[in-house]
Design an enzyme around this catalytic site. Sequence first.
Site, PDB file in Angstrom:
ATOM      1  N   LYS A 138      -1.215  -4.417  11.244  1.00 14.14           N
ATOM      2  CA  LYS A 138      -2.476  -3.695  11.924  1.00 14.14           C
ATOM      3  C   LYS A 138      -3.272  -4.807  12.778  1.00 14.14           C
ATOM      4  CE  LYS A 138      -3.826  -0.119   8.690  1.00 14.14           C
ATOM      5  NZ  LYS A 138      -4.772   0.423   7.863  1.00 14.14           N
TER       6      LYS A 138
ATOM      7  N   ASP B  74      -9.556   4.386  11.121  1.00 14.00           N
ATOM      8  CA  ASP B  74      -9.476   4.199   9.699  1.00 14.00           C
ATOM      9  C   ASP B  74     -11.400   4.434   9.281  1.00 14.00           C
ATOM     10  OD1 ASP B  74      -7.117   3.908   8.629  1.00 14.00           O
ATOM     11  OD2 ASP B  74      -7.022   1.787   8.760  1.00 14.00           O
TER      12      ASP B  74
ATOM     13  N   GLY C 283      -7.315  -4.934   6.209  1.00 12.52           N
ATOM     14  CA  GLY C 283      -7.402  -4.224   7.271  1.00 12.52           C
ATOM     15  C   GLY C 283      -8.324  -3.217   7.381  1.00 12.52           C
TER      16      GLY C 283
ATOM     17  N   ASN D  27     -14.608  -9.587  -2.362  1.00 11.31           N
ATOM     18  CA  ASN D  27     -13.222 -10.025  -2.341  1.00 11.31           C
ATOM     19  C   ASN D  27     -12.532 -10.919  -3.259  1.00 11.31           C
ATOM     20  OD1 ASN D  27     -11.089  -8.710  -0.854  1.00 11.31           O
ATOM     21  ND2 ASN D  27     -10.716 -10.923   0.349  1.00 11.31           N
TER      22      ASN D  27
ATOM     23  N   THR E  77     -10.350 -13.127  -2.488  1.00 11.55           N
ATOM     24  CA  THR E  77     -10.341 -14.232  -1.769  1.00 11.55           C
ATOM     25  C   THR E  77     -11.850 -14.416  -0.758  1.00 11.55           C
ATOM     26  OG1 THR E  77      -7.889 -14.032  -1.236  1.00 11.55           O
ATOM     27  CG2 THR E  77      -9.272 -15.791   0.199  1.00 11.55           C
TER      28      THR E  77
ATOM     29  N   ARG F 195     -12.073 -14.792   2.962  1.00 16.87           N
ATOM     30  CA  ARG F 195     -12.097 -13.732   3.947  1.00 16.87           C
ATOM     31  C   ARG F 195     -13.187 -12.555   4.006  1.00 16.87           C
ATOM     32  NH1 ARG F 195      -6.464 -10.242   2.778  1.00 16.87           N
ATOM     33  NH2 ARG F 195      -6.380  -9.449   5.046  1.00 16.87           N
TER      34      ARG F 195
ATOM     35  N   GLY G  31      -9.050   9.305  -1.636  1.00 15.04           N
ATOM     36  CA  GLY G  31      -8.619   8.781  -0.504  1.00 15.04           C
ATOM     37  C   GLY G  31      -7.850  10.064   0.294  1.00 15.04           C
TER      38      GLY G  31
HETATM   39  P1  NAP Z   1      -4.935  -5.347   3.288  1.00 19.94           P
HETATM   40  O1  NAP Z   1      -5.160  -5.492   4.408  1.00 19.94           O
HETATM   41  O2  NAP Z   1      -3.461  -5.834   2.741  1.00 19.94           O
HETATM   42  O3  NAP Z   1      -5.812  -5.639   2.305  1.00 19.94           O
HETATM   43  C1  NAP Z   1      -5.741  -5.696   1.003  1.00 19.94           C
HETATM   44  C2  NAP Z   1      -7.243  -6.269   0.350  1.00 19.94           C
HETATM   45  O4  NAP Z   1      -7.116  -5.862  -1.066  1.00 19.94           O
HETATM   46  C3  NAP Z   1      -7.361  -7.654   0.487  1.00 19.94           C
HETATM   47  O5  NAP Z   1      -8.818  -7.767   0.567  1.00 19.94           O
HETATM   48  C4  NAP Z   1      -6.899  -8.117  -0.958  1.00 19.94           C
HETATM   49  O6  NAP Z   1      -7.731  -9.567  -1.340  1.00 19.94           O
HETATM   50  C5  NAP Z   1      -7.276  -6.977  -1.877  1.00 19.94           C
HETATM   51  N1  NAP Z   1      -6.236  -7.044  -2.972  1.00 19.94           N
HETATM   52  C6  NAP Z   1      -5.006  -6.892  -2.775  1.00 19.94           C
HETATM   53  N2  NAP Z   1      -4.548  -7.129  -4.128  1.00 19.94           N
HETATM   54  C7  NAP Z   1      -5.530  -7.289  -5.154  1.00 19.94           C
HETATM   55  C8  NAP Z   1      -5.464  -7.455  -6.496  1.00 19.94           C
HETATM   56  N3  NAP Z   1      -4.607  -7.273  -7.136  1.00 19.94           N
HETATM   57  N4  NAP Z   1      -6.617  -7.893  -6.860  1.00 19.94           N
HETATM   58  C9  NAP Z   1      -7.995  -8.171  -6.235  1.00 19.94           C
HETATM   59  N5  NAP Z   1      -8.022  -7.886  -4.660  1.00 19.94           N
HETATM   60  C10 NAP Z   1      -6.374  -7.475  -4.398  1.00 19.94           C
HETATM   61  O7  NAP Z   1      -4.496  -3.685   2.943  1.00 19.94           O
HETATM   62  P2  NAP Z   1      -5.285  -2.319   3.564  1.00 19.94           P
HETATM   63  O8  NAP Z   1      -4.626  -1.937   4.689  1.00 19.94           O
HETATM   64  O9  NAP Z   1      -6.774  -2.907   3.883  1.00 19.94           O
HETATM   65  O10 NAP Z   1      -5.068  -1.248   2.349  1.00 19.94           O
HETATM   66  C11 NAP Z   1      -5.878  -1.634   1.203  1.00 19.94           C
HETATM   67  C12 NAP Z   1      -5.626  -0.189   0.570  1.00 19.94           C
HETATM   68  O11 NAP Z   1      -6.100   0.923   1.158  1.00 19.94           O
HETATM   69  C13 NAP Z   1      -4.097   0.323   0.235  1.00 19.94           C
HETATM   70  O12 NAP Z   1      -3.836   0.852  -1.012  1.00 19.94           O
HETATM   71  C14 NAP Z   1      -4.016   1.359   1.343  1.00 19.94           C
HETATM   72  O13 NAP Z   1      -2.796   2.511   1.074  1.00 19.94           O
HETATM   73  C15 NAP Z   1      -5.048   1.954   1.134  1.00 19.94           C
HETATM   74  N6  NAP Z   1      -5.402   2.936   2.446  1.00 19.94           N
HETATM   75  C16 NAP Z   1      -6.142   4.091   2.468  1.00 19.94           C
HETATM   76  C17 NAP Z   1      -6.287   4.691   3.631  1.00 19.94           C
HETATM   77  C18 NAP Z   1      -6.560   6.173   3.725  1.00 19.94           C
HETATM   78  O14 NAP Z   1      -6.474   6.916   4.927  1.00 19.94           O
HETATM   79  N7  NAP Z   1      -7.201   6.909   2.638  1.00 19.94           N
HETATM   80  C19 NAP Z   1      -6.115   4.019   4.921  1.00 19.94           C
HETATM   81  C20 NAP Z   1      -5.774   2.794   5.107  1.00 19.94           C
HETATM   82  C21 NAP Z   1      -5.629   2.042   3.540  1.00 19.94           C
HETATM   83  P3  NAP Z   1      -7.220 -10.681  -0.782  1.00 19.94           P
HETATM   84  O15 NAP Z   1      -8.025 -11.049   0.552  1.00 19.94           O
HETATM   85  O16 NAP Z   1      -7.561 -11.964  -1.615  1.00 19.94           O
HETATM   86  O17 NAP Z   1      -5.654 -10.846  -0.442  1.00 19.94           O
END
Ligand code: NAP
Length: 288
Positions: free
Chosen positions: A71, A107, A134, A154, A156, A159, A249
């Site tokens: 993204k 989003d 993202g 968060n 981190t 971030r 979601g």
């Molecule tokens: P991303 O860009 O990879 O960001 C993930 C975030 O979650 C980061 O802030 C990360 O923290 C944190 N994180 C990941 N694993 C973690 C853990 N074990 N413990 C604590 N924090 C953790 O992902 P994204 O695109 O934002 O998506 C996040 C989630 O939303 C996914 O599950 C995705 O499927 C869902 N989503 C749903 C929709 C919908 O339409 N419903 C749309 C988009 C995304 P750090 O910064 O520390 O790495």
Amino acid sequence: MTLHLSTKLCGVIGDPIEHSLSPVMHNAAFRELGLDYAYFAFHVPKESLKPAILGVVGLGIVGLNVTIPHKLQVLRYLDHVDEEASRLGAVNTVINRDGRLYGCNTDGIGALRALEQNGVTVKGKRSTLMGAGGASRAIAFKLSEHVRSMTILNRTKSRAASLARSLRRYRNIEVKVKELTEENLSETLRETDILINATPIGMWPNVDVTPVRKELLPSGLTVFDIVYNPIQTRLLHDASKRGCRVIDGVDMLVHQGAPAFKLWTGREAPIEVMRKAVLRALKRKFGS
Ligand code: NAP
């Protein structure tokens, strides 16, 4: 789905991509409106992003969704990115207009519509967002047009701080930043109206984990988990038991897909058909 020489192609790129429900959702919508379109999932690892995007132009693919981990990186390969997506630095939708690629991000509006559709008024509310990736960035930018305050927690912290800096540049609301710890959650949730989980914590296959211990959830809180597989995450299950209002979601998935559908086809998306297709697919997977 019958494919013809004239069929217009759309798709989603990401890594991993097998779990994506976007093909099911968009193909159901194309069928409903009798459109000669087809939607595929493309597994594109990080190192293949550039050739994949060149392929969109080369093959005449008309529309693309972009998911983890592309993204942010995808912006550099696009001809034009709209103002909101530029500000938040992430694109989830690409439109191919005569060989020129336009990027935007749906989003944020998807999340806002999901809240509104479930009867939540965001104006003037105190919001807390877990995650700074993202999806979180997009939600933060959109919600900050309406809410009174926002706390970003968060894992981190740096971030979250970077997201807060971007927000403060464009929005005139109070933004706080904290590390995602139990202590910080406990303190923050006492002063929160709407809690949003924008981390993958609780997503299949790790369905038994939750970002917030049950006892920390005050009754009356609105809890929105953007994870949709499973539909009822552990967080939402616990929140219901604590007397919170819960939103899953699926509505966000549908409402972020609907504007993309319109941009690619020029037609209003059949929201209910899309929602049912997603729910059927999730039921097949989780059996509930
Ligand atoms: P991303 O860009 O990879 O960001 C993930 C975030 O979650 C980061 O802030 C990360 O923290 C944190 N994180 C990941 N694993 C973690 C853990 N074990 N413990 C604590 N924090 C953790 O992902 P994204 O695109 O934002 O998506 C996040 C989630 O939303 C996914 O599950 C995705 O499927 C869902 N989503 C749903 C929709 C919908 O339409 N419903 C749309 C988009 C995304 P750090 O910064 O520390 O790495």
